[in-house]
Enzyme design. Structure first.
Site, mmCIF file in Angstrom:
data_model
loop_
_atom_site.group_PDB
_atom_site.id
_atom_site.type_symbol
_atom_site.label_atom_id
_atom_site.label_comp_id
_atom_site.label_asym_id
_atom_site.label_seq_id
_atom_site.Cartn_x
_atom_site.Cartn_y
_atom_site.Cartn_z
ATOM 1 N N ASP A 160 -0.228 -3.146 -5.987
ATOM 2 C CA ASP A 160 0.845 -2.038 -6.543
ATOM 3 C C ASP A 160 2.045 -2.462 -6.250
ATOM 4 O OD1 ASP A 160 1.800 0.289 -7.578
ATOM 5 O OD2 ASP A 160 1.050 1.520 -5.906
ATOM 6 N N CYS A 201 4.261 1.259 -12.055
ATOM 7 C CA CYS A 201 4.629 2.472 -12.449
ATOM 8 C C CYS A 201 5.707 2.387 -13.450
ATOM 9 C CB CYS A 201 4.664 3.747 -11.407
ATOM 10 S SG CYS A 201 6.044 3.555 -10.445
ATOM 11 N N ALA A 254 0.859 -1.348 0.032
ATOM 12 C CA ALA A 254 0.039 0.159 0.079
ATOM 13 C C ALA A 254 0.846 1.251 -0.054
ATOM 14 C CB ALA A 254 -0.896 0.162 1.126
ATOM 15 N N GLY A 304 -0.393 5.114 0.934
ATOM 16 C CA GLY A 304 -1.649 5.159 0.924
ATOM 17 C C GLY A 304 -2.546 5.857 -0.169
ATOM 18 N N GLY A 305 -2.018 6.458 -1.127
ATOM 19 C CA GLY A 305 -2.581 7.268 -1.919
ATOM 20 C C GLY A 305 -3.884 6.494 -2.647
#
Length: 448
Positions: A332, A385, A264, A267-268
């Site tokens: 993520d 990303c 996480a 936490g965005g």
């Protein structure tokens, strides 16, 4: 009081020798020297990120005009040279003479006379040849030419040329050297886009709706540190790139569901899930880093989110715990970060080719470990990303081969409004195509 150039030098030296997040390090220095003129803060920011973006090209120029090999130049001196050459080459409002004089002055504060003379000689040669250095032939570019002109390591350019082609790779590298926009996400649990925009306007901040993400605003004019605004302290918004917001929407969480946010971070995306769930249900946010979990908890408290439980551990250990299956899982995954070079240009100089393969093995391992934690009929979203197939589509293809109980749900079918980002069945955003950071996401469903 240190000069703006001296502050920029200290930041760049810290990044060179000790690593760290450039944006956070920069902000810590701007906070420390808060009484600086806004123009000086702007110059510091420009120098730090400009030098990091163009480091390869700057080093090539140093090597051309230096009598000493680049690797043998003391890092303190090397950064003085990079910073001065960046000003000479890219900042037309700063006279070359001033850039040279300030660099010599900075060198004199810590270096012996012969090094000061060396700095002066190199920069004088650069200044004398500035017109030829600014002339760049961008026709018939090869991978080597793209790497040199747009200041990217050749191994990264080679990989992108293989996957995207030469012309698009040049466009991507060019986009990576541009200053990215600042985007914020409205906390819809506490306010609306219209009300937040008005409150920010009263604080001297101009915003406009982002192109793609709902409840996202782009800051057009404003404050050096948005986190000092009253609206931020009240939890009315979160600073977050538009693409980072978009991939969170791919999970499509609903109120009362049970969600796992694996890896996480700060936490965005966790907070987006909570907003989409209307702060109703249960989210378990897991990360290996204690300080990231602590920051996540502080952020959730500021945003007035009350449905998240945090756990500091390796997500691969969750299988050892007696945990009820989740309705949705978001991974993520740790990655090379090559999609966010606009914001974190230091990454391209720190990554090595072997890192990508090593990370792809970790990504596969993490994804495999989460499969059994999802209920039948549940959704698992894998996101990175980065912009390399080895960390993206190849990870998903391997997972599907090993897990016939899962199928892929094409982005354009499940979330039609994201069709512009569809690349096959996947979500792919690119800086040069969409003006956002580079992200990849795949939406998987457990069917048995």
């Amino acid at each position: 009081m240190l000069s703006p150039r001296a502050i920029a030098h200290k930041i760049l030296l810290h990044i060179e020798q000790e690593s760290g997040y450039p944006d956070r390090l920069l902000q810590s220095y701007l906070d420390r020297y808060d009484n600086l003129d806004p123009r000086d803060k702007g110059l510091i920011t420009e120098l730090v990120f400009g030098v990091l973006r163009w480091q390869g090209r700057l080093d090539s120029i140093i090597s051309r005009f230096s009598s000493v090999k680049l690797k043998k130049i003391n890092p303190v001196v090397r950064i003085i040279l990079r910073t001065a050459i960046y000003q000479i080459l890219f900042l037309d409002k700063i006279p070359a003479r001033a850039a040279v004089n300030e660099a010599v002055k900075l060198a004199r504060e810590s270096q012996p006379d012969y090094v000061v003379r060396f700095v002066n000689a190199v920069l004088r040669r650069v200044s004398d040849n500035i017109e030829s250095l600014k002339k760049v032939d961008k026709t018939n570019l090869t991978a080597s030419g793209i790497a040199e002109i747009y200041s990217h390591p050749k191994w990264i350019v080679d990989a992108w040329v293989k996957e995207l082609g030469t012309e698009e790779t040049a466009e991507l590298c060019r986009a990576n050297n541009k200053t990215p926009p600042t985007s914020i996400r409205v906390n819809t649990l506490l306010t609306t886009s219209e009300n937040l925009a008005e409150e920010l306007r009263r604080a001297g901040i101009e915003v406009q709706p982002c192109k793609y993400a709902p409840d996202a605003l782009e800051v057009k004019k404003g404050h050096f540190n948005l986190q000092r605004l009253e609206a931020y302290e009240k939890g009315l918004f979160q600073i977050q790139d538009e693409a980072s917001q978009l991939v969170a929407h791919i999970l499509t969480p609903r109120p009362e569901e049970r969600i796992l946010d694996a890896c996480a971070g700060f936490g965005g995306k966790t907070s987006i899930f909570a907003q989409l769930m209307e702060n109703s249900g249960e989210i378990m946010a897991v990360d290996l880093s204690p300080w990231k979990v602590a920051t996540l908890e502080e952020n959730l408290e500021r945003l007035k989110i009350g449905i998240v439980g945090t756990l500091q551990t390796d997500v691969r250990k969750l299988n050892e715990m007696n945990i009820k299956p989740f309705d949705r899982i978001f991974l993520d995954a740790p990655c090379s970060g090559l999609g966010v070079l606009r914001r974190k240009p230091d990454i391209k100089w720190k990554r090595r080719p072997g890192d990508v393969y090593r990370l792809s093995l970790l990504q596969r391992d993490l994804l495999d470990s989460l499969a059994s934690l999802l209920r039948v009929g549940g959704v698992l979203v894998y996101a990175t990303c980065t912009l390399l197939n080895i960390e993206n589509s190849e990870v998903i293809e391997s997972f599907l081969q090993n897990h016939p109980e899962f199928c892929i749900e094409p982005i354009s079918d499940t979330i039609p409004w994201m069709k512009v980002f569809a690349r096959g069945p996947y979500f792919c955003s690119f800086p040069h195509r969409h003006g956002t950071d580079g992200f990849f996401a795949a939406r998987l469903k457990r069917i048995k």
